[in-house]
Design an enzyme around this catalytic site. Structure first.
Site, PDB file in Angstrom:
ATOM      1  CB  CYS A 313      -1.044  -0.078   1.139  1.00 14.28           C
ATOM      2  SG  CYS A 313      -2.518   0.849   0.970  1.00 14.28           S
ATOM      3  CB  SER A 314       1.115   4.311   2.122  1.00 18.06           C
ATOM      4  OG  SER A 314       1.148   3.300   3.334  1.00 18.06           O
TER       5      SER A 314
END
Length: 517
Positions: A313-314
């Site tokens: 994800c991030s």
């Protein structure tokens, strides 16, 4: 490095699935959602200029609008006399109780509700709005329709009425206590999980390992090998920055890290510090440098000059920029391979929330987090929930408040509720990347003083997405294969944002598709 059953198709391009729409109306990438988390939910419920465009389009087509209205009136009349052909969806959990079919009044209410919701959607289609206006209005209309479902009413939900008789009304008393408890704390939504059975280090995050480096930004964990021989090239995990690292180390049997070490892989993982206002100025450069520091430590400990980088994800966004930085410096050979799990680099038309963010709202959001010094992870969790209100809000509304039951105990939801904060500077940097869609244009973004050009990344790459992901649309994840300079392997799981990663191999209910760039 993840499994989800067995390969069902090998495609030359993006995997296709009839269940996956071309436009992910109920999806949104992490970066764009950061705006809504900072500003609060109010802007989502205001149609603004999109509402004016909708009204104008329908006013210009009075005949079409009149036909839709007449059709709804006719259908409701059929419902009233028991001649409607509207069928209650067999997989709609709201209408699973037999009373929705067996009780004539409840059956008619459900039919009228479904007919009204269908007409609302048809009117949106008739308006033929631009993508941004359509997504904004569709979110508003769908949420209103979902909220008005008869199953949400304590006087109409047959399961709630039966529970009232069986418990003498104790279900509503328990529900009222749970409602009061949930409303006292952000994000002021029904609790999704009973966290009492879970303890990190007790039955979650239990793969044996130790902290081998501690800096102001992160701790580096090294996991104990569990095979007589291990691979020479180690793996480094860069987890999301708004949740805890143990998403990759859930319960035994559902732990990615456990699977890796049992397969002979040397494994290290970053555990980010949960920042507060004192760390407000930690930005993308801070976190990119932290990944480089972790790579240095991994090399020193293992003696390996190369490592595989796994970003989730991030954490995947940070990992991609780090690798672009190394490529610009001629040091890409430090990375043996790159895996990106549910990571969006191309933010174009990235779902409902993407339609609600522009320069002005992003700027206001950045100011909001700067004032506090950080973005509260609980606010972001609330934004995620409203993307799938039937599953993540109204389902628990009925369970917790109408039936008076505790929410289920589920490890993924426990992890999801165990949020962390994001520094104001990183929040601003991610917003800038999202609004400008900067990572798709070489040199439009910089990290650690070097321009980011993803096409210069030529190491082997592996990209994983979930077809039901409501945070990182799989279509956007797939476009990563067009940005990197290598020929990534793309894997599309049948699952959502987290289950796409933690589904263990051998799960017969899960499937995945494989495609090339």
């Amino acid at each position: 490095p993840t499994g989800g059953g067995h390969v069902v198709t090998e495609a030359a391009g993006a995997p296709q699935d009839r269940a996956a729409p071309d436009r992910p109306d109920t999806s949104a990438p992490l970066d764009v959602l950061l705006t809504e988390a900072a500003l609060g939910p109010v802007q989502r419920w205001l149609p603004g200029t999109a509402g004016l465009r909708f009204a104008a389009r329908l006013a210009a087509r009075p005949g079409t609008t009149a036909r839709r209205a007449a059709g709804l009136v006719a259908e409701v009349a059929k419902v009233a006399v028991g001649r409607s052909a509207v069928v209650l969806p067999s997989k709609d959990r709201r209408f699973q109780d037999p009373a929705w079919e067996g009780n004539p009044l409840l059956h008619r209410l459900a039919q009228a509700y479904l007919a009204s919701g269908r007409t609302a959607g048809q009117l949106l289609d008739d308006a033929e709005l631009d993508w941004r206006s359509d997504a904004r209005l569709r979110f508003l209309v769908d949420n209103v329709v979902d909220a008005l479902a008869p199953s949400n009413s304590p006087l109409l939900n047959p399961a709630a009425l039966k529970a009232t008789i069986d418990t003498g009304g104790a279900n509503f008393a328990r529900g009222a206590r749970q409602f009061a408890h949930d409303m006292r704390q952000r994000p002021r939504l029904p609790a999704m999980v009973d966290g009492t059975p879970f303890q990190v280090g007790g039955n979650l995050g239990v793969t044996p390992g130790a902290v081998v480096l501690r800096t102001p930004v992160f701790e580096l964990l090294q996991y104990q090998p569990q095979t007589p021989r291990i691979r020479q090239v180690p793996l480094l995990l860069a987890p999301p920055t708004i949740n805890k690292y143990y998403v990759a180390d859930l319960a035994p049997g559902r732990s990615m890290l456990e699977h890796f070490v049992r397969s002979g892989q040397q494994v290290f993982a970053i555990s980010w510090r949960n920042p507060d206002a004192e760390q407000a100025e930690w930005g993308l450069d801070t976190y990119a440098q932290a990944v480089l520091d972790a790579l240095d430590a991994v090399g020193t400990i293992t003696g390996s000059e190369r490592a595989h980088l796994l970003g989730l994800c991030s954490g995947g966004i940070i990992s991609a920029t780090v690798l672009a930085h190394l490529a610009a410096r001629g040091e890409q050979d430090r990375i043996a391979g790159l895996t990106l799990g549910v990571t969006v680099l191309d933010q174009a038309r990235a779902g409902t929330a993407g339609a609600m963010v522009d320069e002005r709202t992003a700027a206001v959001a950045a100011v909001g987090s700067a004032r506090r010094g950080y973005l509260d992870g609980r606010a972001l969790a609330g934004v995620f929930a409203w993307l799938r209100p039937n599953d993540l809000i109204w389902n628990y509304w009925v369970n917790n408040y109408l039936l008076g039951k505790p929410p289920p105990a589920f490890d993924v939801l426990f992890w999801n509720a165990d949020t962390t904060r994001m520094t104001a500077r990183l929040h601003r940097d991610f917003l800038r990347l999202a609004v400008d869609n900067a990572l798709v244009t070489p040199g439009a973004a910089t990290v650690l003083g070097t321009p980011v050009d993803l096409s210069k990344i030529t190491v082997d790459a592996y990209v994983v997405a979930g077809i039901a992901d409501h945070i990182c649309p799989w279509q956007n994840c797939y476009r990563t294969t067009q940005l990197l300079g290598s020929e990534p392997r793309f894997v599309l799981s049948t699952s959502g944002h987290i289950a796409a990663l933690v589904n263990p191999p051998g799960n017969e209910k899960s499937r995945y598709q494989v495609g090339t760039s």
